[in-house]
Write a protein that holds these residues in place. Structure first.
Motif, PDB file in Angstrom:
ATOM      1  N   PHE A  30       3.942  43.482  34.082  1.00  0.00           N
ATOM      2  CA  PHE A  30       3.768  44.534  35.091  1.00  0.00           C
ATOM      3  C   PHE A  30       2.685  45.536  34.698  1.00  0.00           C
ATOM      4  CE2 PHE A  30       6.437  46.982  32.268  1.00  0.00           C
ATOM      5  CZ  PHE A  30       6.104  48.304  32.507  1.00  0.00           C
ATOM      6  N   LYS A  31       2.392  45.654  33.378  1.00  0.00           N
ATOM      7  CA  LYS A  31       1.371  46.624  32.966  1.00  0.00           C
ATOM      8  C   LYS A  31      -0.050  46.140  33.240  1.00  0.00           C
ATOM      9  CE  LYS A  31       4.053  48.977  29.388  1.00  0.00           C
ATOM     10  NZ  LYS A  31       4.161  49.305  27.953  1.00  0.00           N
ATOM     11  N   SER A  32      -0.196  44.893  33.601  1.00  0.00           N
ATOM     12  CA  SER A  32      -1.539  44.391  33.927  1.00  0.00           C
ATOM     13  C   SER A  32      -1.583  43.809  35.334  1.00  0.00           C
ATOM     14  CB  SER A  32      -1.971  43.326  32.909  1.00  0.00           C
ATOM     15  OG  SER A  32      -1.037  42.259  32.845  1.00  0.00           O
ATOM     16  N   ASN A  33      -0.736  44.327  36.228  1.00  0.00           N
ATOM     17  CA  ASN A  33      -0.790  43.890  37.625  1.00  0.00           C
ATOM     18  C   ASN A  33      -0.662  45.098  38.558  1.00  0.00           C
ATOM     19  OD1 ASN A  33       1.989  44.457  38.091  1.00  0.00           O
ATOM     20  ND2 ASN A  33       2.602  42.378  37.526  1.00  0.00           N
ATOM     21  N   ASP A  34      -0.479  44.829  39.832  1.00  0.00           N
ATOM     22  CA  ASP A  34      -0.526  45.886  40.845  1.00  0.00           C
ATOM     23  C   ASP A  34       0.536  46.970  40.673  1.00  0.00           C
ATOM     24  OD1 ASP A  34      -2.707  44.812  42.076  1.00  0.00           O
ATOM     25  OD2 ASP A  34      -1.591  43.791  43.668  1.00  0.00           O
ATOM     26  N   VAL A  35       1.640  46.645  39.990  1.00  0.00           N
ATOM     27  CA  VAL A  35       2.663  47.673  39.769  1.00  0.00           C
ATOM     28  C   VAL A  35       2.066  48.828  38.969  1.00  0.00           C
ATOM     29  CG1 VAL A  35       4.867  48.197  38.674  1.00  0.00           C
ATOM     30  CG2 VAL A  35       4.578  46.050  39.930  1.00  0.00           C
ATOM     31  N   ASN A  36       1.529  48.518  37.805  1.00  0.00           N
ATOM     32  CA  ASN A  36       0.974  49.575  36.949  1.00  0.00           C
ATOM     33  C   ASN A  36      -0.345  50.121  37.483  1.00  0.00           C
ATOM     34  OD1 ASN A  36       1.669  51.135  34.676  1.00  0.00           O
ATOM     35  ND2 ASN A  36       0.091  50.129  33.456  1.00  0.00           N
ATOM     36  N   PHE A  37      -1.061  49.308  38.277  1.00  0.00           N
ATOM     37  CA  PHE A  37      -2.303  49.814  38.863  1.00  0.00           C
ATOM     38  C   PHE A  37      -2.039  50.961  39.836  1.00  0.00           C
ATOM     39  CE2 PHE A  37      -4.285  45.326  38.316  1.00  0.00           C
ATOM     40  CZ  PHE A  37      -4.435  45.568  36.956  1.00  0.00           C
ATOM     41  N   LYS A  38      -0.786  51.098  40.291  1.00  0.00           N
ATOM     42  CA  LYS A  38      -0.419  52.230  41.130  1.00  0.00           C
ATOM     43  C   LYS A  38       0.332  53.309  40.362  1.00  0.00           C
ATOM     44  CE  LYS A  38      -2.318  51.025  44.908  1.00  0.00           C
ATOM     45  NZ  LYS A  38      -3.498  51.811  45.365  1.00  0.00           N
ATOM     46  N   LEU A  39       0.842  52.974  39.173  1.00  0.00           N
ATOM     47  CA  LEU A  39       1.626  53.936  38.407  1.00  0.00           C
ATOM     48  C   LEU A  39       0.797  54.664  37.344  1.00  0.00           C
ATOM     49  CD1 LEU A  39       4.907  51.897  37.835  1.00  0.00           C
ATOM     50  CD2 LEU A  39       4.567  53.801  39.431  1.00  0.00           C
ATOM     51  N   ALA A  40      -0.049  53.940  36.619  1.00  0.00           N
ATOM     52  CA  ALA A  40      -0.686  54.567  35.454  1.00  0.00           C
ATOM     53  C   ALA A  40      -2.123  54.134  35.199  1.00  0.00           C
ATOM     54  CB  ALA A  40       0.144  54.269  34.202  1.00  0.00           C
ATOM     55  N   LEU A  41      -2.552  53.009  35.730  1.00  0.00           N
ATOM     56  CA  LEU A  41      -3.849  52.437  35.348  1.00  0.00           C
ATOM     57  C   LEU A  41      -4.604  52.005  36.588  1.00  0.00           C
ATOM     58  CD1 LEU A  41      -5.533  51.222  32.854  1.00  0.00           C
ATOM     59  CD2 LEU A  41      -4.402  49.074  33.411  1.00  0.00           C
ATOM     60  N   TRP A  42      -5.866  52.466  36.726  1.00  0.00           N
ATOM     61  CA  TRP A  42      -6.671  51.954  37.821  1.00  0.00           C
ATOM     62  C   TRP A  42      -7.038  50.503  37.540  1.00  0.00           C
ATOM     63  CZ3 TRP A  42      -8.640  57.071  36.274  1.00  0.00           C
ATOM     64  CH2 TRP A  42      -8.267  58.074  37.171  1.00  0.00           C
ATOM     65  N   THR A 229     -10.498  37.583  30.538  1.00  0.00           N
ATOM     66  CA  THR A 229     -10.072  38.779  31.263  1.00  0.00           C
ATOM     67  C   THR A 229     -11.186  39.815  31.357  1.00  0.00           C
ATOM     68  OG1 THR A 229      -9.238  39.938  29.291  1.00  0.00           O
ATOM     69  CG2 THR A 229      -7.713  38.459  30.436  1.00  0.00           C
ATOM     70  N   LEU A 230     -12.206  39.707  30.527  1.00  0.00           N
ATOM     71  CA  LEU A 230     -13.268  40.716  30.526  1.00  0.00           C
ATOM     72  C   LEU A 230     -14.176  40.604  31.744  1.00  0.00           C
ATOM     73  CD1 LEU A 230     -14.274  40.684  26.752  1.00  0.00           C
ATOM     74  CD2 LEU A 230     -12.697  42.219  27.932  1.00  0.00           C
ATOM     75  N   ASP A 231     -14.493  39.372  32.150  1.00  0.00           N
ATOM     76  CA  ASP A 231     -15.411  39.215  33.293  1.00  0.00           C
ATOM     77  C   ASP A 231     -15.049  38.041  34.201  1.00  0.00           C
ATOM     78  OD1 ASP A 231     -16.067  37.050  31.734  1.00  0.00           O
ATOM     79  OD2 ASP A 231     -18.191  37.525  31.549  1.00  0.00           O
ATOM     80  N   ASP A 232     -13.908  37.396  33.928  1.00  0.00           N
ATOM     81  CA  ASP A 232     -13.440  36.252  34.710  1.00  0.00           C
ATOM     82  C   ASP A 232     -14.461  35.124  34.740  1.00  0.00           C
ATOM     83  OD1 ASP A 232     -11.353  35.060  36.118  1.00  0.00           O
ATOM     84  OD2 ASP A 232     -12.239  35.553  38.063  1.00  0.00           O
ATOM     85  N   HIS A 233     -15.408  35.132  33.790  1.00  0.00           N
ATOM     86  CA  HIS A 233     -16.450  34.099  33.719  1.00  0.00           C
ATOM     87  C   HIS A 233     -17.104  33.897  35.094  1.00  0.00           C
ATOM     88  CE1 HIS A 233     -14.550  32.176  29.862  1.00  0.00           C
ATOM     89  NE2 HIS A 233     -14.977  33.422  29.676  1.00  0.00           N
ATOM     90  N   VAL A 234     -17.495  35.008  35.706  1.00  0.00           N
ATOM     91  CA  VAL A 234     -17.974  34.982  37.085  1.00  0.00           C
ATOM     92  C   VAL A 234     -19.262  34.177  37.256  1.00  0.00           C
ATOM     93  CG1 VAL A 234     -16.858  37.126  37.754  1.00  0.00           C
ATOM     94  CG2 VAL A 234     -19.142  37.204  36.733  1.00  0.00           C
TER      95      VAL A 234
END
Length: 304
Positions: A30-42, A229-234
């Protein structure tokens, strides 16, 4: 039931879209998904500029008086519309923060006034711009690929004074043997491009420096990484494979493990020493990236 402490319209939406009952029951990530993106981390994937500006702001707050003066000496830093912040009334971007740190590192050992400089792979020219704005360099010679030379020559013509620009020579890599070989330079330097060249090309440049320069400053990664995770090998797996084959230091490491980075430093210092008759006179981490190192070497004959 009282409603006076209820959710705002925004959080009514968030609890149905992101911080849902189902989502909060799963603690695995949850700390690296939409839950935490609304609670503590952009969300880093969509807030890259926010984090970049936060980094620049933090670095600007750590500049000492000497580096602030170096930065203020560099006019026209806003050409090209960089991502910038304003700190103590001064517009600041990451490129030139790095440039003044690099300049400070070099000049703790080597006085640049009156020196001749050879830069291999200058990018758009920010190091040249910073150096000529702070020191009375005698001459500055840039070697690069033709497209990049077109950019750096146009940029430096825009940001330097005519007198400064007259000191700069631009040489495509195809003309190095005819134009650079046989000339003497007080300082050779490479910032963040030896790691992107074919290994034999780096060796050839180091031989050139060994025969033509008294000092070498190098600032490059200590190794490679495969953290998707740094650039998703875009840019695709093929480009990743190409990157893993370039440079002299190709061990894949955890670039955010300080001990893993430190273990690679001796290899870095050995790889970039231009020859047996050269000594490393200064080295250390390079601001701000965790896995970059910098070193200044001196030909033993120049120490006399």
């Amino acid at each position: 039931m009282s409603q006076k402490y209820g959710a705002s319209g925004l959080w009514t939406y968030n609890t149905t879209a992101n911080v849902t009952r189902e989502a909060v029951r799963d603690l695995r990530d949850f700390k690296s998904n939409d839950v935490n993106f609304k609670l503590a981390l952009w969300n880093p994937s969509t807030n890259g500029v926010r984090y970049l500006k936060a980094l620049v702001y933090t670095l600007a707050g750590g500049l000492d008086a000497e580096n602030w003066q170096r930065l203020r000496n560099i006019a026209h830093r806003d050409v090209g519309d960089p991502f910038s912040v304003t700190y103590d009334g001064e517009t600041v971007c990451l490129d030139y923060i790095q440039a003044v740190y690099e300049l400070g590192f070099i000049t703790r050992t080597l006085d640049l006034d009156g020196r001749s400089v050879l830069e291999i792979g200058a990018g758009y020219g920010r190091t040249c711009h910073a150096m000529l704005s702070n020191h009375d360099v005698a001459s500055y010679h840039i070697v690069d690929l033709e497209n990049t030379l077109e950019l750096s020559s146009a940029y430096l013509a825009e940001v330097l004074t005519p007198e400064q620009f007259e000191k700069v020579t631009f040489t495509p890599v195809s003309d190095v043997d005819d134009t650079v070989a046989g000339r003497h330079f007080d300082l050779g330097l490479n910032i963040d491009s030896f790691a992107e060249m074919e290994p034999d090309t780096v060796v050839d440049y180091l031989r050139l420096i060994a025969g033509n320069c008294d000092h070498l400053y190098v600032n490059n990664p200590v190794g490679k990484y495969l953290d998707k995770t740094l650039d998703d090998h875009v840019q695709g797996d093929e480009v990743v494979a190409l990157a893993l084959r370039t440079g002299l230091l190709r061990d894949v490491i955890d670039i955010h493990d300080n001990r893993a980075v430190a273990a690679e430093v001796p290899k870095f210092l050995d790889a970039y020493r231009p020859g047996p008759a050269w000594s490393c006179v200064a080295d250390g981490p390079a601001v701000p990236w965790s896995y970059y190192w910098q070193a200044l070497y001196r030909a033993d004959s120049a120490a006399v």
